[in-house]
Scaffold this active site. Structure first.
Site, PDB file in Angstrom:
ATOM      1  N   ARG A  76       0.882  -1.162   0.000  1.00 46.31           N
ATOM      2  CA  ARG A  76       0.000   0.000   0.000  1.00 46.31           C
ATOM      3  C   ARG A  76       0.919   1.212   0.000  1.00 46.31           C
ATOM      4  NH1 ARG A  76      -3.171  -4.012   2.840  1.00 46.31           N
ATOM      5  NH2 ARG A  76      -4.964  -4.324   1.494  1.00 46.31           N
ATOM      6  N   GLY A 106      -7.312  -4.246  -6.135  1.00 42.97           N
ATOM      7  CA  GLY A 106      -8.716  -4.012  -5.792  1.00 42.97           C
ATOM      8  C   GLY A 106      -9.145  -2.597  -6.135  1.00 42.97           C
ATOM      9  N   ASP A 107     -10.259  -2.152  -5.564  1.00 37.55           N
ATOM     10  CA  ASP A 107     -10.781  -0.842  -6.003  1.00 37.55           C
ATOM     11  C   ASP A 107      -9.927   0.336  -5.536  1.00 37.55           C
ATOM     12  OD1 ASP A 107     -11.659  -1.110  -3.449  1.00 37.55           O
ATOM     13  OD2 ASP A 107     -13.803  -0.873  -3.899  1.00 37.55           O
ATOM     14  N   THR A 129      -8.553  -9.679  -6.166  1.00 37.36           N
ATOM     15  CA  THR A 129      -8.914  -9.591  -4.747  1.00 37.36           C
ATOM     16  C   THR A 129      -9.728 -10.811  -4.347  1.00 37.36           C
ATOM     17  OG1 THR A 129     -10.385  -8.467  -3.191  1.00 37.36           O
ATOM     18  CG2 THR A 129     -10.694  -7.916  -5.473  1.00 37.36           C
ATOM     19  N   ASP A 131     -11.821 -11.137  -2.009  1.00 34.44           N
ATOM     20  CA  ASP A 131     -13.178 -10.840  -1.506  1.00 34.44           C
ATOM     21  C   ASP A 131     -14.222 -10.727  -2.609  1.00 34.44           C
ATOM     22  OD1 ASP A 131     -11.894 -10.652   0.872  1.00 34.44           O
ATOM     23  OD2 ASP A 131     -12.107  -8.486   1.104  1.00 34.44           O
ATOM     24  N   ARG A 175     -13.990  -8.159   4.264  1.00 33.12           N
ATOM     25  CA  ARG A 175     -14.127  -6.983   5.127  1.00 33.12           C
ATOM     26  C   ARG A 175     -15.423  -6.238   4.834  1.00 33.12           C
ATOM     27  NH1 ARG A 175     -10.291  -3.238   7.489  1.00 33.12           N
ATOM     28  NH2 ARG A 175      -8.859  -4.973   7.549  1.00 33.12           N
ATOM     29  N   GLY A 189     -22.065 -26.810   4.613  1.00 33.50           N
ATOM     30  CA  GLY A 189     -23.267 -27.174   5.351  1.00 33.50           C
ATOM     31  C   GLY A 189     -23.414 -26.425   6.660  1.00 33.50           C
ATOM     32  N   GLN A 270      -6.188 -17.796   3.943  1.00 32.50           N
ATOM     33  CA  GLN A 270      -7.057 -17.708   2.757  1.00 32.50           C
ATOM     34  C   GLN A 270      -6.444 -16.894   1.623  1.00 32.50           C
ATOM     35  OE1 GLN A 270     -11.335 -16.921   4.479  1.00 32.50           O
ATOM     36  NE2 GLN A 270      -9.767 -16.407   5.965  1.00 32.50           N
TER      37      GLN A 270
HETATM   38  P1  ADP Z   1      -6.970  -2.635  -2.825  1.00 28.54           P
HETATM   39  O1  ADP Z   1      -6.451  -2.233  -4.167  1.00 28.54           O
HETATM   40  O2  ADP Z   1      -6.743  -4.074  -2.544  1.00 28.54           O
HETATM   41  O3  ADP Z   1      -8.390  -2.164  -2.631  1.00 28.54           O
HETATM   42  P2  ADP Z   1      -5.994  -0.444  -1.124  1.00 28.54           P
HETATM   43  O4  ADP Z   1      -7.344   0.153  -0.961  1.00 28.54           O
HETATM   44  O5  ADP Z   1      -5.121  -0.557   0.041  1.00 28.54           O
HETATM   45  O6  ADP Z   1      -6.071  -1.922  -1.739  1.00 28.54           O
HETATM   46  O7  ADP Z   1      -5.253   0.395  -2.261  1.00 28.54           O
HETATM   47  C1  ADP Z   1      -3.961   0.044  -2.711  1.00 28.54           C
HETATM   48  C2  ADP Z   1      -3.193   1.272  -3.093  1.00 28.54           C
HETATM   49  O8  ADP Z   1      -3.885   1.990  -4.130  1.00 28.54           O
HETATM   50  C3  ADP Z   1      -3.030   2.327  -1.986  1.00 28.54           C
HETATM   51  O9  ADP Z   1      -1.968   2.067  -1.117  1.00 28.54           O
HETATM   52  C4  ADP Z   1      -2.740   3.580  -2.799  1.00 28.54           C
HETATM   53  O10 ADP Z   1      -1.412   3.601  -3.273  1.00 28.54           O
HETATM   54  C5  ADP Z   1      -3.671   3.396  -3.977  1.00 28.54           C
HETATM   55  N1  ADP Z   1      -4.931   4.094  -3.673  1.00 28.54           N
HETATM   56  C6  ADP Z   1      -5.932   3.670  -2.865  1.00 28.54           C
HETATM   57  N2  ADP Z   1      -6.921   4.584  -2.781  1.00 28.54           N
HETATM   58  C7  ADP Z   1      -6.537   5.621  -3.559  1.00 28.54           C
HETATM   59  C8  ADP Z   1      -7.121   6.888  -3.901  1.00 28.54           C
HETATM   60  N3  ADP Z   1      -8.300   7.275  -3.421  1.00 28.54           N
HETATM   61  N4  ADP Z   1      -6.440   7.677  -4.754  1.00 28.54           N
HETATM   62  C9  ADP Z   1      -5.244   7.302  -5.251  1.00 28.54           C
HETATM   63  N5  ADP Z   1      -4.640   6.133  -4.962  1.00 28.54           N
HETATM   64  C10 ADP Z   1      -5.261   5.302  -4.143  1.00 28.54           C
END
Ligand code: ADP
Length: 338
Positions: A76, A106-107, A129, A131, A175, A189, A270
């Site tokens: 991150r 992920g998002d 991801t 999830d 989460r 089950g 997991q």
């Molecule tokens: P995931 O991609 O699994 O949802 P995170 O939410 O931790 O994981 O996001 C991963 C990385 O993506 C973050 O550490 C950051 O570098 C970047 N990121 C997350 N949110 C934003 C945002 N709002 N704007 C710009 N970069 C973001």
């Protein structure tokens, strides 16, 4: 026409998921097949900001398709949430001649990809991801492996639960989404499945149901709950820390019914392990598709699966979508868990 996109990058970001390696392999090989150079960027957006990257050849991705984790590491990156961090990444892309990037994550990672696309570096996201909480796609890389791991683990817990006539409360990942819990619960089950999307009543619904099914001859019980339920319980002040909630549920059941009850939090087990067929195949399809888009200079897209077809969406549209839980499946789980 000369190929304008000469060099692309690939990175994995956020939480890891089994099958990310298969996606990296597909990107590298499909990219080279298109006559492009492919740079492997390490530790998510950190590698982009720090210039921590290496050109990848066909054989650099040998022997990774069957491995969990990500050979490019993931992280991150706080700096990337700020304008200055994104600008630094753009400068590094220019320095290395990177014309586009495949972002596997992920998002949160897609928000970063959107920011970078806005600044002129086309990015294509691949949903990676466990999830499966990416609304635009009915599938995300890592989901099948995670569910199968959870199922094998709950099966083992069920053996000992059966031997001791116990109730086992098992927390699985998710989460913000209960998809792993719901599917694992059905596959194992479970007597009840608790997911963050659907309200439940421990005292007035779940415990009476356990009592009732015990009267009908059931001797041991499995409750599968999503991690998100524990976070909600923490937010509601029921427990201090989310990791305490499965224990709280087990103790509440034991107190009310007299059935010896135990809690298990499956946790990061997991996230790891060799990806299943489905994860390897979808990762390969999505990796290939991402390269086709970037090779045409198309960015700000997320590769997705809809009705088993590989499609793609605008990142803005994708991030605005909301994923719902399969209520029919939830109803089935409730009906056949007697
Ligand atoms: P995931 O991609 O699994 O949802 P995170 O939410 O931790 O994981 O996001 C991963 C990385 O993506 C973050 O550490 C950051 O570098 C970047 N990121 C997350 N949110 C934003 C945002 N709002 N704007 C710009 N970069 C973001």
């Amino acid at each position: 026409m000369a190929n304008e996109v000469k060099t692309i990058g690939v990175l994995t970001s956020g939480g890891d998921a089994p099958g990310m390696n298969a996606a990296i392999r597909a990107v590298v090989r499909a990219g080279i097949h298109k006559g492009m150079r492919v740079m492997g960027i390490r530790r998510g957006y950190n590698g982009l900001i720090n210039g921590d990257m290496v050109e990848m050849g066909l054989r650099d991705v040998s022997d990774i398709i069957q491995r969990g984790g990500t050979m490019l590491y993931t992280a991150r990156c706080k700096k990337f949430r700020e304008e200055a961090g994104v600008q630094k990444a753009v400068d590094v892309c220019k320095e290395y001649g990177i014309d586009g990037i495949v972002v596997i994550g992920g998002d949160g990672s897609f928000r970063g990809a959107r920011d970078l696309s806005l600044k002129g570096i086309p990015c294509v996201g691949i949903p990676g991801t466990i999830d499966t909480d990416i609304a635009c796609s009915e599938y995300t890389v890592g989901y099948d492996t995670a569910m199968n791991t959870a199922m094998y683990m709950v099966d083992k817990i069920r053996d000992t639960s059966q031997s001791h006539d116990r109730c086992s409360v098992v927390e699985v990942m998710g989460r913000h989404a209960g998809h792993i819990a719901l599917n694992t619960g059905i596959a194992c089950g479970a007597s009840a499945v608790l997911v963050p999307e659907i309200p439940y009543d421990l005292e007035n619904e779940l415990i009476p149901k356990i009592d009732q099914t015990r009267k009908m001859g059931k001797q041991h019980f499995i409750i599968v709950m999503a991690e998100g339920v524990s976070f909600a319980a923490r937010d509601a002040g029921i427990v201090e820390k989310p990791e305490d909630y499965s224990k709280y549920v087990a103790e509440t059941i034991e107190k009310a019914t007299g059935i010896e009850s135990r809690a298990t939090v499956l946790g990061h087990v997991q996230r790891g392990g060799s990806p299943t067929v489905r994860d390897r195949v979808v990762a390969s399809q999505m990796g290939y598709e991402a390269v086709q888009l970037l090779s045409k200079g198309i960015g700000n897209r997320v590769v997705a699966m809809q009705q088993s077809e590989i499609v793609n969406f605008d990142i803005y549209e994708a991030l605005a979508m909301k994923k719902t839980i399969d209520e029919k499946l939830y109803e089935i789980a409730g009906t056949i868990s007697i």
